[in-house]
Design an enzyme around this catalytic site. Structure first.
Site, PDB file in Angstrom:
ATOM      1  CE  LYS A  15      -2.169  -1.157   3.792  1.00 17.28           C
ATOM      2  NZ  LYS A  15      -1.440  -2.434   4.019  1.00 17.28           N
ATOM      3  NE  ARG A  90      -4.407  -1.433   9.547  1.00 17.72           N
ATOM      4  CZ  ARG A  90      -3.301  -0.779   9.217  1.00 17.72           C
ATOM      5  NH1 ARG A  90      -3.339   0.337   8.530  1.00 17.72           N
ATOM      6  NH2 ARG A  90      -2.135  -1.263   9.566  1.00 17.72           N
ATOM      7  NE  ARG A 129       7.290  -2.620   6.136  1.00 18.95           N
ATOM      8  CZ  ARG A 129       5.965  -2.548   6.270  1.00 18.95           C
ATOM      9  NH1 ARG A 129       5.236  -1.999   5.314  1.00 18.95           N
ATOM     10  NH2 ARG A 129       5.367  -3.039   7.330  1.00 18.95           N
ATOM     11  NE  ARG A 162       6.211  -0.483   9.881  1.00 21.37           N
ATOM     12  CZ  ARG A 162       5.021  -0.463   9.296  1.00 21.37           C
ATOM     13  NH1 ARG A 162       4.886   0.102   8.099  1.00 21.37           N
ATOM     14  NH2 ARG A 162       3.969  -0.999   9.874  1.00 21.37           N
ATOM     15  NE  ARG A 173       1.887  -4.907  11.302  1.00 23.98           N
ATOM     16  CZ  ARG A 173       2.920  -4.858  10.448  1.00 23.98           C
ATOM     17  NH1 ARG A 173       3.999  -5.572  10.684  1.00 23.98           N
ATOM     18  NH2 ARG A 173       2.865  -4.086   9.406  1.00 23.98           N
TER      19      ARG A 173
HETATM   20  P1  ADP Z   1       2.157  -1.923   3.177  1.00 30.66           P
HETATM   21  O1  ADP Z   1       2.179  -0.409   3.140  1.00 30.66           O
HETATM   22  O2  ADP Z   1       0.959  -2.488   2.486  1.00 30.66           O
HETATM   23  O3  ADP Z   1       2.342  -2.486   4.555  1.00 30.66           O
HETATM   24  P2  ADP Z   1       4.750  -1.667   1.823  1.00 30.66           P
HETATM   25  O4  ADP Z   1       4.413  -0.762   0.672  1.00 30.66           O
HETATM   26  O5  ADP Z   1       5.487  -1.080   2.971  1.00 30.66           O
HETATM   27  O6  ADP Z   1       3.405  -2.439   2.323  1.00 30.66           O
HETATM   28  O7  ADP Z   1       5.554  -2.911   1.217  1.00 30.66           O
HETATM   29  C1  ADP Z   1       6.069  -3.954   2.063  1.00 30.66           C
HETATM   30  C2  ADP Z   1       7.430  -4.426   1.518  1.00 30.66           C
HETATM   31  O8  ADP Z   1       7.237  -5.096   0.276  1.00 30.66           O
HETATM   32  C3  ADP Z   1       8.436  -3.304   1.247  1.00 30.66           C
HETATM   33  O9  ADP Z   1       9.715  -3.736   1.627  1.00 30.66           O
HETATM   34  C4  ADP Z   1       8.352  -3.082  -0.269  1.00 30.66           C
HETATM   35  O10 ADP Z   1       9.609  -2.650  -0.794  1.00 30.66           O
HETATM   36  C5  ADP Z   1       8.008  -4.479  -0.765  1.00 30.66           C
HETATM   37  N1  ADP Z   1       7.139  -4.459  -1.960  1.00 30.66           N
HETATM   38  C6  ADP Z   1       6.072  -3.652  -2.201  1.00 30.66           C
HETATM   39  N2  ADP Z   1       5.509  -3.961  -3.383  1.00 30.66           N
HETATM   40  C7  ADP Z   1       6.217  -5.002  -3.888  1.00 30.66           C
HETATM   41  C8  ADP Z   1       6.138  -5.802  -5.093  1.00 30.66           C
HETATM   42  N3  ADP Z   1       5.200  -5.573  -6.006  1.00 30.66           N
HETATM   43  N4  ADP Z   1       7.028  -6.806  -5.242  1.00 30.66           N
HETATM   44  C9  ADP Z   1       7.973  -7.039  -4.312  1.00 30.66           C
HETATM   45  N5  ADP Z   1       8.126  -6.348  -3.166  1.00 30.66           N
HETATM   46  C10 ADP Z   1       7.252  -5.339  -2.964  1.00 30.66           C
HETATM   47  P1  AMP Z   2       0.807   0.501   8.900  1.00 31.20           P
HETATM   48  O1  AMP Z   2       1.905   1.503   8.741  1.00 31.20           O
HETATM   49  O2  AMP Z   2      -0.402   0.851   8.063  1.00 31.20           O
HETATM   50  O3  AMP Z   2       1.270  -0.909   8.698  1.00 31.20           O
HETATM   51  O4  AMP Z   2       0.309   0.622  10.414  1.00 31.20           O
HETATM   52  C1  AMP Z   2       1.168   0.324  11.483  1.00 31.20           C
HETATM   53  C2  AMP Z   2       0.379   0.252  12.770  1.00 31.20           C
HETATM   54  O5  AMP Z   2      -0.230   1.526  13.056  1.00 31.20           O
HETATM   55  C3  AMP Z   2      -0.784  -0.739  12.782  1.00 31.20           C
HETATM   56  O6  AMP Z   2      -0.371  -2.072  13.068  1.00 31.20           O
HETATM   57  C4  AMP Z   2      -1.672  -0.145  13.884  1.00 31.20           C
HETATM   58  O7  AMP Z   2      -1.162  -0.445  15.181  1.00 31.20           O
HETATM   59  C5  AMP Z   2      -1.519   1.359  13.649  1.00 31.20           C
HETATM   60  N1  AMP Z   2      -2.538   1.859  12.700  1.00 31.20           N
HETATM   61  C6  AMP Z   2      -2.325   2.346  11.450  1.00 31.20           C
HETATM   62  N2  AMP Z   2      -3.484   2.699  10.888  1.00 31.20           N
HETATM   63  C7  AMP Z   2      -4.468   2.422  11.780  1.00 31.20           C
HETATM   64  C8  AMP Z   2      -5.888   2.529  11.784  1.00 31.20           C
HETATM   65  N3  AMP Z   2      -6.550   3.003  10.721  1.00 31.20           N
HETATM   66  N4  AMP Z   2      -6.540   2.133  12.891  1.00 31.20           N
HETATM   67  C9  AMP Z   2      -5.903   1.669  13.964  1.00 31.20           C
HETATM   68  N5  AMP Z   2      -4.571   1.507  14.024  1.00 31.20           N
HETATM   69  C10 AMP Z   2      -3.847   1.878  12.949  1.00 31.20           C
END
Ligand code: ADP
Ligand code: AMP
Length: 219
Positions: A15, A90, A129, A162, A173
């Site tokens: 995302k 969420r 990541r 992270r 999660r």
């Molecule tokens: P989210 O925001 O949904 O938690 P991220 O955008 O942070 O996910 O992506 C999670 C990990 O996967 C990151 O390390 C990113 O570089 C990697 N990633 C994202 N999209 C792809 C893809 N299409 N193929 C491979 N790795 C990806």
């Molecule tokens: P994310 O960066 O989207 O993976 O979110 C990291 C963490 O932030 C989650 O595991 C939750 O603990 C908190 N968080 C992010 N967005 C929300 C939301 N919309 N509602 C509640 N907790 C959230």
């Protein structure tokens, strides 16, 4: 084009990665509740201290806190030209609250993009990541490595892993996603807003399909 979009998908679906490209493509602001919480944790604010208790174990921050924060963010000027919400809503309560907030602003959502990835891939993505302390860019040790390990190619900033990307927290999660977030798929399908997208394959391919799908859904 003024576009109001929500990205839904499990942690690690990509995302944040796609939000960076899509917000640039459609010239709209990216609003990531996770990023806002992490910035508050980093700055040691009261909101950050409260949120950290939940984030550290992979639970959702309480709705009252999260919804109030999004309410404030949606009241800012830059949102008038459209927005892309990443990580909010969420759960169904947050989705209903968002409907209410947007009604007050006189504008509903245009589309909800559901990013679909299988669980094995999610675990691989989250485990590798890395995020830049300086500019927030998202990297991956295998899928999208930097030229110099631990250093951002874009700004030279230091990369970090992270705290919630540890195996036990990742498992929690994913549970939270299945139990609380996945009902949003039918919530938005019933409202005719859902656009399903396969988020497997390289980043550029996913971006191209997402742009195409959003243009089709809103065009
Ligand atoms: P989210 O925001 O949904 O938690 P991220 O955008 O942070 O996910 O992506 C999670 C990990 O996967 C990151 O390390 C990113 O570089 C990697 N990633 C994202 N999209 C792809 C893809 N299409 N193929 C491979 N790795 C990806
Ligand atoms: P994310 O960066 O989207 O993976 O979110 C990291 C963490 O932030 C989650 O595991 C939750 O603990 C908190 N968080 C992010 N967005 C929300 C939301 N919309 N509602 C509640 N907790 C959230």
């Amino acid at each position: 084009m003024k576009l109001r979009v929500v990205l839904v998908g499990p942690p690690g679906a990509g995302k944040g990665t796609q939000a960076q490209f899509l917000s640039a493509q459609f010239d709209i602001v990216q609003i990531s509740t996770g990023d806002i919480f992490r910035a508050n944790v980093g700055n040691g604010t009261k909101l950050g201290l409260e949120a950290k208790k939940y984030m550290d174990v992979g639970d959702l921050v309480p709705d009252s806190v999260t919804i109030a924060m999004v309410n404030d963010r949606l009241a800012e000027d830059d949102v008038r030209h459209g927005f892309l919400l990443d990580g909010f809503p969420r759960n169904v309560e947050q989705a209903a609250a968002l409907d209410g907030l947007l009604e007050e602003l006189g504008s509903g959502l245009d589309a909800v993009l559901e990013m679909q990835v299988d669980n094995d891939e999610i675990v691989r993505r989250l485990a590798g990541r890395r995020t830049c302390h300086g500019c927030g860019q998202i990297w991956h040790v295998d899928y999208d490595p930097t030229k110099v390990e631990g250093v951002c190619d874009t700004c030279g900033g230091e990369l970090y892993q992270r705290e919630d990307d540890q195996p036990a927290t990742i498992r929690r999660r994913l549970e939270v996603y299945d139990e609380q977030t996945s009902p949003l798929v039918s919530y938005y399908a019933e409202r005719g807003l859902l656009v399903a997208l396969s988020a497997t394959g390289d980043v550029e391919g996913v971006t191209a399909r997402a742009i195409e799908a959003l243009k089709r859904a809103t065009g």
